[in-house]
Design a protein around this motif. Structure first.
Motif, PDB file in Angstrom:
ATOM      1  N   SER A   1      -5.877   2.718  -8.003  1.00  0.00           N
ATOM      2  CA  SER A   1      -4.797   2.652  -7.005  1.00  0.00           C
ATOM      3  C   SER A   1      -5.322   2.968  -5.611  1.00  0.00           C
ATOM      4  CB  SER A   1      -3.675   3.622  -7.381  1.00  0.00           C
ATOM      5  OG  SER A   1      -4.069   4.981  -7.212  1.00  0.00           O
ATOM      6  N   ARG A   2      -6.264   3.893  -5.518  1.00  0.00           N
ATOM      7  CA  ARG A   2      -6.842   4.240  -4.215  1.00  0.00           C
ATOM      8  C   ARG A   2      -7.658   3.085  -3.651  1.00  0.00           C
ATOM      9  NH1 ARG A   2      -8.578  10.449  -5.801  1.00  0.00           N
ATOM     10  NH2 ARG A   2      -6.580  11.423  -5.228  1.00  0.00           N
ATOM     11  N   LYS A   3      -8.373   2.394  -4.509  1.00  0.00           N
ATOM     12  CA  LYS A   3      -9.135   1.228  -4.049  1.00  0.00           C
ATOM     13  C   LYS A   3      -8.191   0.117  -3.597  1.00  0.00           C
ATOM     14  CE  LYS A   3     -13.368   1.983  -6.699  1.00  0.00           C
ATOM     15  NZ  LYS A   3     -14.282   1.473  -7.738  1.00  0.00           N
ATOM     16  N   PHE A   4      -7.086  -0.041  -4.312  1.00  0.00           N
ATOM     17  CA  PHE A   4      -6.085  -1.041  -3.921  1.00  0.00           C
ATOM     18  C   PHE A   4      -5.546  -0.742  -2.526  1.00  0.00           C
ATOM     19  CE2 PHE A   4      -1.589  -2.128  -3.529  1.00  0.00           C
ATOM     20  CZ  PHE A   4      -1.592  -3.486  -3.803  1.00  0.00           C
ATOM     21  N   ILE A   5      -5.201   0.524  -2.280  1.00  0.00           N
ATOM     22  CA  ILE A   5      -4.661   0.919  -0.979  1.00  0.00           C
ATOM     23  C   ILE A   5      -5.702   0.720   0.121  1.00  0.00           C
ATOM     24  CG2 ILE A   5      -3.800   2.874   0.365  1.00  0.00           C
ATOM     25  CD1 ILE A   5      -2.680   3.963  -2.343  1.00  0.00           C
ATOM     26  N   SER A   6      -6.924   1.146  -0.137  1.00  0.00           N
ATOM     27  CA  SER A   6      -7.995   0.988   0.859  1.00  0.00           C
ATOM     28  C   SER A   6      -8.232  -0.479   1.182  1.00  0.00           C
ATOM     29  CB  SER A   6      -9.291   1.630   0.355  1.00  0.00           C
ATOM     30  OG  SER A   6      -9.131   3.020   0.169  1.00  0.00           O
ATOM     31  N   GLY A   7      -8.189  -1.325   0.161  1.00  0.00           N
ATOM     32  CA  GLY A   7      -8.380  -2.759   0.389  1.00  0.00           C
ATOM     33  C   GLY A   7      -7.287  -3.360   1.251  1.00  0.00           C
ATOM     34  N   ARG A   8      -6.036  -2.981   0.972  1.00  0.00           N
ATOM     35  CA  ARG A   8      -4.923  -3.471   1.784  1.00  0.00           C
ATOM     36  C   ARG A   8      -5.062  -3.010   3.246  1.00  0.00           C
ATOM     37  NH1 ARG A   8      -3.853  -6.666  -1.698  1.00  0.00           N
ATOM     38  NH2 ARG A   8      -1.803  -7.065  -2.649  1.00  0.00           N
ATOM     39  N   LEU A   9      -5.376  -1.751   3.440  1.00  0.00           N
ATOM     40  CA  LEU A   9      -5.512  -1.214   4.800  1.00  0.00           C
ATOM     41  C   LEU A   9      -6.689  -1.859   5.535  1.00  0.00           C
ATOM     42  CD1 LEU A   9      -4.823   2.601   4.223  1.00  0.00           C
ATOM     43  CD2 LEU A   9      -3.216   0.817   4.917  1.00  0.00           C
TER      44      LEU A   9
ATOM     45  N   LYS B   1       1.131   1.065  14.116  1.00  0.00           N
ATOM     46  CA  LYS B   1       1.791   2.352  13.863  1.00  0.00           C
ATOM     47  C   LYS B   1       1.888   2.605  12.359  1.00  0.00           C
ATOM     48  CE  LYS B   1       6.110   2.550  13.535  1.00  0.00           C
ATOM     49  NZ  LYS B   1       7.577   2.434  13.726  1.00  0.00           N
ATOM     50  N   ARG B   2       2.315   1.596  11.607  1.00  0.00           N
ATOM     51  CA  ARG B   2       2.418   1.746  10.146  1.00  0.00           C
ATOM     52  C   ARG B   2       1.040   1.941   9.517  1.00  0.00           C
ATOM     53  NH1 ARG B   2       5.644  -2.140   6.540  1.00  0.00           N
ATOM     54  NH2 ARG B   2       5.427  -0.303   5.196  1.00  0.00           N
ATOM     55  N   LEU B   3       0.049   1.232  10.045  1.00  0.00           N
ATOM     56  CA  LEU B   3      -1.313   1.365   9.528  1.00  0.00           C
ATOM     57  C   LEU B   3      -1.800   2.799   9.641  1.00  0.00           C
ATOM     58  CD1 LEU B   3      -4.056   0.145   8.553  1.00  0.00           C
ATOM     59  CD2 LEU B   3      -4.573  -0.265  10.975  1.00  0.00           C
TER      60      LEU B   3
ATOM     61  N   ALA C   1      -2.994   8.022   7.164  1.00  0.00           N
ATOM     62  CA  ALA C   1      -2.933   9.493   7.153  1.00  0.00           C
ATOM     63  C   ALA C   1      -2.540  10.007   5.767  1.00  0.00           C
ATOM     64  CB  ALA C   1      -1.928   9.974   8.208  1.00  0.00           C
ATOM     65  N   LYS C   2      -1.533   9.392   5.162  1.00  0.00           N
ATOM     66  CA  LYS C   2      -1.112   9.797   3.813  1.00  0.00           C
ATOM     67  C   LYS C   2      -2.194   9.484   2.787  1.00  0.00           C
ATOM     68  CE  LYS C   2       2.860   7.546   3.897  1.00  0.00           C
ATOM     69  NZ  LYS C   2       4.187   7.069   3.446  1.00  0.00           N
ATOM     70  N   HIS C   3      -2.879   8.367   2.982  1.00  0.00           N
ATOM     71  CA  HIS C   3      -3.958   7.978   2.067  1.00  0.00           C
ATOM     72  C   HIS C   3      -5.096   8.990   2.121  1.00  0.00           C
ATOM     73  CE1 HIS C   3      -6.631   5.567  -0.274  1.00  0.00           C
ATOM     74  NE2 HIS C   3      -7.410   5.216   0.740  1.00  0.00           N
ATOM     75  N   ILE C   4      -5.424   9.458   3.294  1.00  0.00           N
ATOM     76  CA  ILE C   4      -6.489  10.456   3.444  1.00  0.00           C
ATOM     77  C   ILE C   4      -6.097  11.758   2.752  1.00  0.00           C
ATOM     78  CG2 ILE C   4      -7.696  11.915   5.114  1.00  0.00           C
ATOM     79  CD1 ILE C   4      -7.620   9.533   7.053  1.00  0.00           C
TER      80      ILE C   4
ATOM     81  N   ALA D   1       0.828  -1.209   0.000  1.00  0.00           N
ATOM     82  CA  ALA D   1       0.000   0.000   0.000  1.00  0.00           C
ATOM     83  C   ALA D   1       0.862   1.258   0.000  1.00  0.00           C
ATOM     84  CB  ALA D   1      -0.928  -0.002   1.218  1.00  0.00           C
ATOM     85  N   ASP D   2       1.934   1.253   0.797  1.00  0.00           N
ATOM     86  CA  ASP D   2       2.817   2.412   0.892  1.00  0.00           C
ATOM     87  C   ASP D   2       3.543   2.652  -0.429  1.00  0.00           C
ATOM     88  OD1 ASP D   2       3.938   4.585   2.173  1.00  0.00           O
ATOM     89  OD2 ASP D   2       5.608   3.430   3.002  1.00  0.00           O
ATOM     90  N   PHE D   3       3.946   1.572  -1.097  1.00  0.00           N
ATOM     91  CA  PHE D   3       4.653   1.700  -2.372  1.00  0.00           C
ATOM     92  C   PHE D   3       3.751   2.338  -3.434  1.00  0.00           C
ATOM     93  CE2 PHE D   3       5.677   0.005  -6.591  1.00  0.00           C
ATOM     94  CZ  PHE D   3       6.996   0.420  -6.723  1.00  0.00           C
ATOM     95  N   VAL D   4       2.520   1.836  -3.540  1.00  0.00           N
ATOM     96  CA  VAL D   4       1.587   2.392  -4.520  1.00  0.00           C
ATOM     97  C   VAL D   4       1.277   3.848  -4.194  1.00  0.00           C
ATOM     98  CG1 VAL D   4      -0.755   2.226  -5.438  1.00  0.00           C
ATOM     99  CG2 VAL D   4       0.584   0.150  -5.062  1.00  0.00           C
ATOM    100  N   LEU D   5       1.108   4.146  -2.907  1.00  0.00           N
ATOM    101  CA  LEU D   5       0.760   5.502  -2.486  1.00  0.00           C
ATOM    102  C   LEU D   5       1.895   6.493  -2.736  1.00  0.00           C
ATOM    103  CD1 LEU D   5      -1.244   7.375  -1.027  1.00  0.00           C
ATOM    104  CD2 LEU D   5      -0.268   6.607   1.143  1.00  0.00           C
TER     105      LEU D   5
END
Length: 271
Positions: free
Chosen positions: A139-147, A179-181, A186-189, A120-124
Motif C-alpha cells: 500500500s505504501r508503494k502504491f501511494i508513493s507511485g501515485r504521488l 496543495k493536496r499533494l 505529509a500524512k504518508h511520511i 492515494a488518500d483513500f488507501v492511506l
C-alpha cells in the motif's frame, strides 16, 4: 450437478478473461502477463522507463507548444525542454482552437491528477490502518507511485500554466492539486512512524527528490506568477474580479500551509 456447474463457471470465467485481454490489446494496454513481466527488476529501470501515460504525453506536448514563463527561466533546464515529447499533432489544432478545447484538455489532466490523489488518500486513510506486513508495504508503494506520478505532471505543467488562459484559472487549479499533494505527502511520511526505514527505500527517495528539488521551486514560481497576474490583470488588459483574486489568495495560503506541514513531517521523521 455440482461438477457441471463448476465446469460452466470455469468456461465462463475463461471467456471473460479472454474478453478482457482482447479489450486491453485494442486499447494498447498491457495484458496481465506483460504487466507483471519484469516486476522484480530494480526500481531504477522502472522509474526511467520510456512508457508514459496520456497525461504526461499531453503535458510534454503542451510544454513544447507554449514554452516557459518568465518566472521559470532559472528552474527549467534547456535539456529538459529539448527532451520533451512533441510528436502529438493534435496539440497544435487544440491550441489554435482555444480557449474552449484547450480548457477541456487541461481540465481533464487536472481531473486525472485529482483522481490519482484521491486514490492515494483513500488507501492511506481508509485501508492502511487495517493492513500489516507485506500488504502494508504494498500500500505504501502504491501511494508513493501515485504521488510521484502527480509530482512529475505538476513539474511539467507549471512552467506554461500562465499561457493556458487569461484569468490564471488553470494555474489556480494546478495550485489546488499541489496543495493536496503536499497534504497527502505529509500524512504518508508520518505513516512511517513505526517503520522509519521505509522512507529511504528507492521509490520514496525518487518521490522526495522529485518534490523537494524539482516540484517545490516551480510551485513557488507559479505562486509568484498568479500573484503578478492578479495585480496586472490578464493578457487582454482586463483586471480580475475581486472574488477571483480572493479565491486565488485563499488557495495560495492553504498551499503554503500544507507545504509547511509536509516539511515539518519530514523534519520530525529525520530527527
Amino acid at each position: 450437478g455440482l461438477m457441471e456447474n463448476a465446469e460452466l463457471y470455469r468456461e465462463s470465467n475463461a471467456s471473460t478473461n479472454n474478453d478482457l485481454v482482447a479489450q486491453r490489446l485494442r486499447l494498447s494496454l498491457p495484458t496481465m502477463v506483460e504487466k507483471n513481466k519484469g516486476t522484480n527488476t530494480k526500481l531504477d529501470a522502472t522509474v526511467s522507463t520510456n512508457i508514459r501515460g496520456v497525461v504526461m504525453k499531453l503535458a510534454s506536448a503542451l510544454f513544447q507548444e507554449f514554452g516557459i514563463g518568465a518566472n521559470f527561466q532559472d528552474s527549467v533546464k534547456q535539456s529538459e525542454v529539448l527532451s520533451a515529447d512533441a510528436d502529438m499533432g493534435c496539440i497544435q489544432a487544440i491550441c489554435d482552437a482555444r480557449p474552449k478545447e484547450l480548457g477541456m484538455v487541461t481540465h481533464a489532466m487536472s481531473k486525472a491528477m485529482d483522481t490519482a490523489l484521491t486514490d492515494a488518500d483513500f488507501v492511506l486513510s481508509k485501508l492502511q490502518p487495517f493492513l500489516s506486513n507485506s500488504f502494508l508495504e504494498l500500500s505504501r508503494k502504491f501511494i508513493s507511485g501515485r504521488l510521484l506520478g502527480v509530482s512529475r505532471a505538476i513539474r511539467i505543467l507549471s512552467p506554461f500554466a500562465e499561457f493556458v488562459d487569461n484569468t490564471s484559472t488553470f494555474a489556480t487549479v494546478l495550485l489546488k492539486n499541489c496543495k493536496r499533494l503536499y497534504g497527502i505527502q505529509a500524512k504518508h511520511i508520518l505513516s512511517h512512524t513505526s517503520q522509519p526505514m521505509g522512507l529511504i527505500d528507492m521509490l520514496n527517495r525518487h518521490l522526495l527528490k522529485e518534490i523537494t528539488t524539482r516540484v517545490s521551486p516551480r510551485v513557488m514560481n507559479l505562486l509568484l506568477t498568479v500573484q503578478e497576474k492578479s495585480k496586472i490583470g490578464g493578457d487582454d488588459g482586463r483586471l480580475l474580479a475581486d472574488s477571483k483574486i480572493e479565491s486565488q489568495g485563499r488557495v495560495a495560503s492553504q498551499l503554503v500551509f500544507e507545504k509547511e506541514k509536509s516539511d515539518n513531517a519530514l523534519l520530525k521523521m529525520s530527527s
